[in-house]
Design an enzyme around this catalytic site. Structure first.
Site, PDB file in Angstrom:
ATOM      1  CD1 TRP A   1      -2.431  -2.095   1.550  1.00 40.01           C
ATOM      2  CD2 TRP A   1      -3.100  -0.870  -0.183  1.00 40.01           C
ATOM      3  NE1 TRP A   1      -3.525  -2.716   0.986  1.00 40.01           N
ATOM      4  CE2 TRP A   1      -3.948  -1.998  -0.073  1.00 40.01           C
ATOM      5  CE3 TRP A   1      -3.321   0.043  -1.223  1.00 40.01           C
ATOM      6  CZ2 TRP A   1      -5.014  -2.219  -0.969  1.00 40.01           C
ATOM      7  CZ3 TRP A   1      -4.382  -0.185  -2.101  1.00 40.01           C
ATOM      8  CH2 TRP A   1      -5.207  -1.289  -1.965  1.00 40.01           C
TER       9      TRP A   1
ATOM     10  CG  ASP B   1      -3.335   4.286   3.917  1.00 44.20           C
ATOM     11  OD1 ASP B   1      -4.393   4.098   4.556  1.00 44.20           O
ATOM     12  OD2 ASP B   1      -3.069   3.699   2.850  1.00 44.20           O
TER      13      ASP B   1
ATOM     14  CE  LYS C   1      -9.177  -2.578   3.191  1.00 43.97           C
ATOM     15  NZ  LYS C   1      -8.043  -1.774   2.889  1.00 43.97           N
TER      16      LYS C   1
HETATM   17  C1  PLP Z   1      -7.542  -1.173   1.532  1.00 40.24           C
HETATM   18  C2  PLP Z   1      -6.453  -0.188   1.653  1.00 40.24           C
HETATM   19  C3  PLP Z   1      -6.313   0.887   0.767  1.00 40.24           C
HETATM   20  C4  PLP Z   1      -7.233   1.090  -0.417  1.00 40.24           C
HETATM   21  O1  PLP Z   1      -8.512   1.423  -0.044  1.00 40.24           O
HETATM   22  P1  PLP Z   1      -9.621   1.763  -1.131  1.00 40.24           P
HETATM   23  O2  PLP Z   1     -10.750   2.234  -0.299  1.00 40.24           O
HETATM   24  O3  PLP Z   1      -9.912   0.499  -1.882  1.00 40.24           O
HETATM   25  O4  PLP Z   1      -9.090   2.812  -2.023  1.00 40.24           O
HETATM   26  C5  PLP Z   1      -5.285   1.780   0.983  1.00 40.24           C
HETATM   27  N1  PLP Z   1      -4.427   1.631   2.003  1.00 40.24           N
HETATM   28  C6  PLP Z   1      -4.521   0.596   2.861  1.00 40.24           C
HETATM   29  C7  PLP Z   1      -3.539   0.494   3.979  1.00 40.24           C
HETATM   30  C8  PLP Z   1      -5.529  -0.344   2.719  1.00 40.24           C
HETATM   31  O5  PLP Z   1      -5.633  -1.362   3.582  1.00 40.24           O
END
Ligand code: PLP
Length: 360
Positions: free
Chosen positions: A102, A172, A196
């Site tokens: 990511w 993030d 998540k």
């Molecule tokens: C799932 C995830 C993303 C992407 O999320 P989207 O909502 O599909 O854009 C980005 N960063 C991390 C750490 C993730 O787990």
């Protein structure tokens, strides 16, 4: 009805109490005579739902007064672009820490808008740890420092907030937000997709410090411009109203459970049990150095990789689903977010032991 234990990395399992409440309110919310998804986003009733979710979110995370909370579309991936567009603010360079897949995606997207300098990377060792802070190369002229607090695919998690060397710290937090208490005041910006640990896919949350708002590149789409979104209460256009409502129900559930301290204790206990079972077995393995192991996403390998398909098939028959690793790395992965009960982890450990007895 038979609900399974769902170890999916995202979209992921929801608290059952939240689904039941949503079901109970599906046809009519309060005395409104309609479903939440049928309401005008400008109406008094819907605005009360949206404002409650925002207030609960701020309360749970202890968001200081000088931050705005935005509810946005486009997921965390949208923010990979929105962050450089809003935060470069006349500078040309941004620092990124690369600790997994990511981080890599965030870096690739940011390169469209500015120069990315990678301050530290664990790519060479296959993302099995986090480089020591003393070895990071921070460019003091960079606009911000970005990192990924939990690498959902690689199963690597920061256990502490890193020192940003004076730069605004951008994180993030998609896969570990609400899993433990966090000192928001140490960040310039935190963002997370909901699917998540916060609710269904289709909505993301951005926490941004006031001084970082209002410097967007002229090309920035209005829906990605933090100033425009803040001025419009995240309702410049029609927001994902039903997802925002469900996110609000998850927040109420988190509060009922005892907030982030309780979440952390529960998550620590679940992860400790699962890693202990993996470490005690010669049949299972986890590649991540113990100090950096994720409490949310637990990747594991089998001593006989050709049995992976058999493992997931039998697990599914036992009511334990979505245990396959990410398509890019293979192996197995158990995601054990807030909503995964201890009983689910116990059932997985029991299944793993039984599978090992038969096949080890
Ligand atoms: C799932 C995830 C993303 C992407 O999320 P989207 O909502 O599909 O854009 C980005 N960063 C991390 C750490 C993730 O787990």
């Amino acid at each position: 009805m038979s609900r399974v234990y769902n170890f999916s990395a995202g979209p992921s399992t929801m608290p059952e109490a939240v689904l039941q409440r949503a079901q109970a309110e599906m046809l009519e919310w309060g005395k409104s005579g309609m479903s939440v998804m049928e309401m005008s986003h400008r109406g008094k009733e819907y605005v009360s739902i949206a404002e409650k979710a925002e207030a609960d979110f701020k309360e749970i995370l202890g968001v200081p007064e000088n931050y705005k909370v935005l509810f946005v579309s486009g997921g965390a991936t949208g923010q990979f672009a929105a962050i450089p567009m809003n935060l470069l603010a006349g500078k040309t360079v941004a620092n990124y820490v690369n600790t997994g897949i990511w981080s890599g995606k965030a870096i690739s997207e940011a390169k469209k808008y500015g120069e990315v300098k990678v301050a530290a990377s664990s790519k060479e060792n296959g993302f099995k740890n986090i480089p020591a802070r003393a070895d990071w190369k921070i460019d003091p002229e960079a606009a911000y420092l970005h990192y990924t607090s939990n690498e959902t695919i690689n199963g690597v998690e920061f256990q502490e907030i890193p020192d940003a060397g004076g730069l605004p710290l951008v994180c993030d937090m998609s896969s570990n937000i609400l899993s433990r208490p966090v000192d928001v005041s140490q960040f310039g910006l935190i963002y997370a997709g909901a699917q998540k640990n916060m609710g269904p896919a289709g909505i993301a949350v951005v926490i941004v410090r006031d001084d970082l708002i209002g410097h967007a590149l002229p090309i920035t789409p209005s829906i990605f411009d933090y100033k425009v979104m803040a001025e419009n209460g995240s309702m410049l256009n029609t927001p994902p109203t039903y997802n925002w409502y469900l996110l609000g129900l998850v927040l109420e559930w988190v509060k009922e459970q005892g907030g982030l301290t309780a979440m952390e204790a529960h998550n620590k206990a679940k992860a400790a049990k699962l890693y202990a079972a993996i470490d005690a077995s010669p049949f299972y393995g986890n590649p991540v150095e113990p100090a950096f192991r994720s409490r949310m996403n637990v990747p594991f390998t089998l001593a006989k990789p050709d049995l992976e398909k058999e493992f997931t098939t039998q697990a599914k028959a036992a009511g334990l689903v979505s245990l396959g690793g990410h398509r890019s790395v293979g192996g197995m992965r158990a995601s054990i977010y807030n909503a995964m009960p201890m009983a689910g982890v116990d059932a997985l450990i029991e299944f793993m032991a039984e599978f090992e007895r038969k096949n080890g």
